[in-house]
Design an enzyme around this catalytic site. Structure first.
Site, mmCIF file in Angstrom:
data_model
loop_
_atom_site.group_PDB
_atom_site.id
_atom_site.type_symbol
_atom_site.label_atom_id
_atom_site.label_comp_id
_atom_site.label_asym_id
_atom_site.label_seq_id
_atom_site.Cartn_x
_atom_site.Cartn_y
_atom_site.Cartn_z
ATOM 1 N N ALA A 133 -16.671 -4.332 -4.096
ATOM 2 C CA ALA A 133 -17.262 -3.231 -3.327
ATOM 3 C C ALA A 133 -16.555 -2.963 -2.006
ATOM 4 O O ALA A 133 -16.684 -1.877 -1.449
ATOM 5 C CB ALA A 133 -18.745 -3.525 -3.056
ATOM 6 N N GLY A 134 -15.810 -3.933 -1.501
ATOM 7 C CA GLY A 134 -15.277 -3.809 -0.152
ATOM 8 C C GLY A 134 -14.030 -2.953 -0.060
ATOM 9 O O GLY A 134 -13.274 -2.804 -1.025
ATOM 10 N N GLY A 141 -13.318 -21.580 5.053
ATOM 11 C CA GLY A 141 -14.516 -22.385 4.986
ATOM 12 C C GLY A 141 -14.240 -23.588 4.098
ATOM 13 O O GLY A 141 -13.483 -23.491 3.121
ATOM 14 N N HIS A 201 18.891 8.592 -2.174
ATOM 15 C CA HIS A 201 20.167 7.884 -2.234
ATOM 16 C C HIS A 201 20.537 7.251 -0.889
ATOM 17 O O HIS A 201 20.144 7.707 0.171
ATOM 18 C CB HIS A 201 21.287 8.811 -2.719
ATOM 19 C CG HIS A 201 21.387 10.098 -1.974
ATOM 20 N ND1 HIS A 201 20.504 11.143 -2.126
ATOM 21 C CD2 HIS A 201 22.283 10.526 -1.042
ATOM 22 C CE1 HIS A 201 20.851 12.142 -1.351
ATOM 23 N NE2 HIS A 201 21.915 11.793 -0.667
#
Length: 408
Positions: free
Chosen positions: A8-9, A138, A314
């Site tokens: 969702a983020g 963490g 190029h």
């Protein structure tokens, strides 16, 4: 067994790449990173998925649909406001009535590891990875096979067992989430919910991950993920390779792509569909080129991700860079990728400078950027979507979304 994947983020730390798409849809070896997660879970025997979507969710739903293209079934739940990982996982209560795998869509995971999780019987299992410097993560404290405490990022972490963001949950997690108070940043954190289970006497264990693990939190980490993924490349040639082009090592060429004479391509490398490559260009190892891309005469690309519909004119050079969709490089555009003092390269996004930790890093370029002929892009430059770098200009630091760099 069902898998719930957080998707969702936006991934604000991945800007400018996420201005137009959610983080989990950023490409690694020409596939969205979320696709690899789904395929590894499928290889572990999981065929039912719940994707928690939110930011620019149409990019996800349009690409994956009901999952049938991948041989799985996908349901979607929309998280209208991102209120933390605990809140997101909690939304799956309506779809899960038994134990389930829960993971973030932006971490690498293997089928072998997921099988180990599925075999466990605890109320919750936390995947951990032994890391050299755990201060950025963490970590968990343990007693035998049990987790006794979860410690968020600390300057003096008690262990080196970093939380990898991959879990097995019993449905008791949903009650824990409901009873979890808001964190200091105003969100419901899944780690707080797990601590609630631990403090309540529930069985919370851990599983150490043996395979490669990468938490893709910054744009340049896409390059690392791309390199690791391409090492597993099984090359196929579906386009046309002219007689005097050289493909050395594992190189995949998509349908409708033309590799012109004089092109020298070193694998591992993947080139998408309907591309026009060369003539006389040099594409070096660990490069991914999306669909409908043009790489012009005498262009060199090294260790980079080039997204769909981009044209590199190029006499240009692109090294160690992530280039968004629909960009156009004027002839002779040069991207520097190494500081003269060879120190690690910082990147500035939204005015905040972060050390990439990389000695070689070119630019991070959003979608729809145009550069003029002979323009120069310094190491570690971040360029927002729709920016314009004028002919002969030097771009450095941070170029904002839509900014026009024209001083001559």
């Amino acid at each position: 067994m069902r898998a719930v994947i957080l998707a969702a983020g936006e991934g604000t730390r991945m800007r400018p790449l996420t201005e137009n798409k959610p983080k989990v849809m950023l490409p690694v070896a020409n596939k969205p990173m979320l696709e690899y997660t789904i395929l590894e879970a499928k290889a572990a025997g999981i065929t039912d998925f719940v994707l928690i979507v939110g930011y620019r969710k149409e990019a996800i739903t349009n690409y994956f649909g009901d999952g049938s293209r991948l041989g799985v079934h996908i349901d979607y739940i929309t998280q209208e406001k991102q209120n933390g990982t605990g809140h997101a996982f909690g939304m799956a209560a309506q779809a899960c009535d038994d134990r389930f795998i829960a993971l973030n869509g932006d971490v690498t995971v293997s089928a072998a590891h997921l099988k180990k999780l599925i075999s466990r019987k605890d109320d919750a299992i936390i995947t951990v990875k032994e890391v050299a410097d755990p201060r950025a993560y963490g970590v968990i404290e343990t007693n035998g096979a049990s987790v006794t405490r979860i410690v968020e990022k600390s300057p003096e972490p008690p262990t080196n067992l970093a939380n990898a963001g991959i879990y097995l949950f019993d449905t008791c997690i949903f009650d824990a989430i409901e009873k979890t108070p808001l964190s200091p940043r105003g969100e419901i954190e899944i780690t707080d919910s797990l601590q609630y289970l631990i403090d309540g006497g529930r069985s919370v264990g851990y599983e150490v991950m043996d395979s490669d693990w990468l938490d893709i939190g910054r744009p340049w980490q896409l390059l690392t993920a791309n390199e690791l993924t391409l090492k597993e490349l099984k090359p196929t040639i579906e386009g046309e390779v002219e007689p005097n082009a050289t493909l050395k090592g594992p190189v995949s060429v998509g349908k409708g792509t033309l590799i012109r004479n004089g092109a020298y391509i070193v694998g591992p490398c993947v080139i998408g569909e309907n591309c026009d490559i060369g003539p006389n260009c040099f594409i070096r190892a660990s490069t991914s080129i999306g669909n409908n891309v043009h790489i012009g005469n005498a262009v060199e690309i090294k260790n980079s991700i080039i997204m769909n519909d981009t044209k590199i004119g190029h006499l240009s050079y692109v090294g160690d860079s992530v280039i968004g969709e629909r960009c156009n490089f004027g002839a002779g555009t040069k991207v520097a990728n190494l500081r003269l003092d060879e120190k690690t390269i910082p990147v500035t996004v939204n005015g905040k400078k972060t050390d990439s930790g990389r000695r070689k890093l070119g630019c991070i370029m959003g979608d729809d950027v145009h550069t003029g002929i002979g323009s120069l892009i310094n190491v570690g430059t971040s360029i927002g979507p729709g920016a314009f770098i004028g002919p002969g200009e030097l771009a450095k630091g941070e170029i904002k979304k839509g900014e026009r760099l024209i001083t001559r």
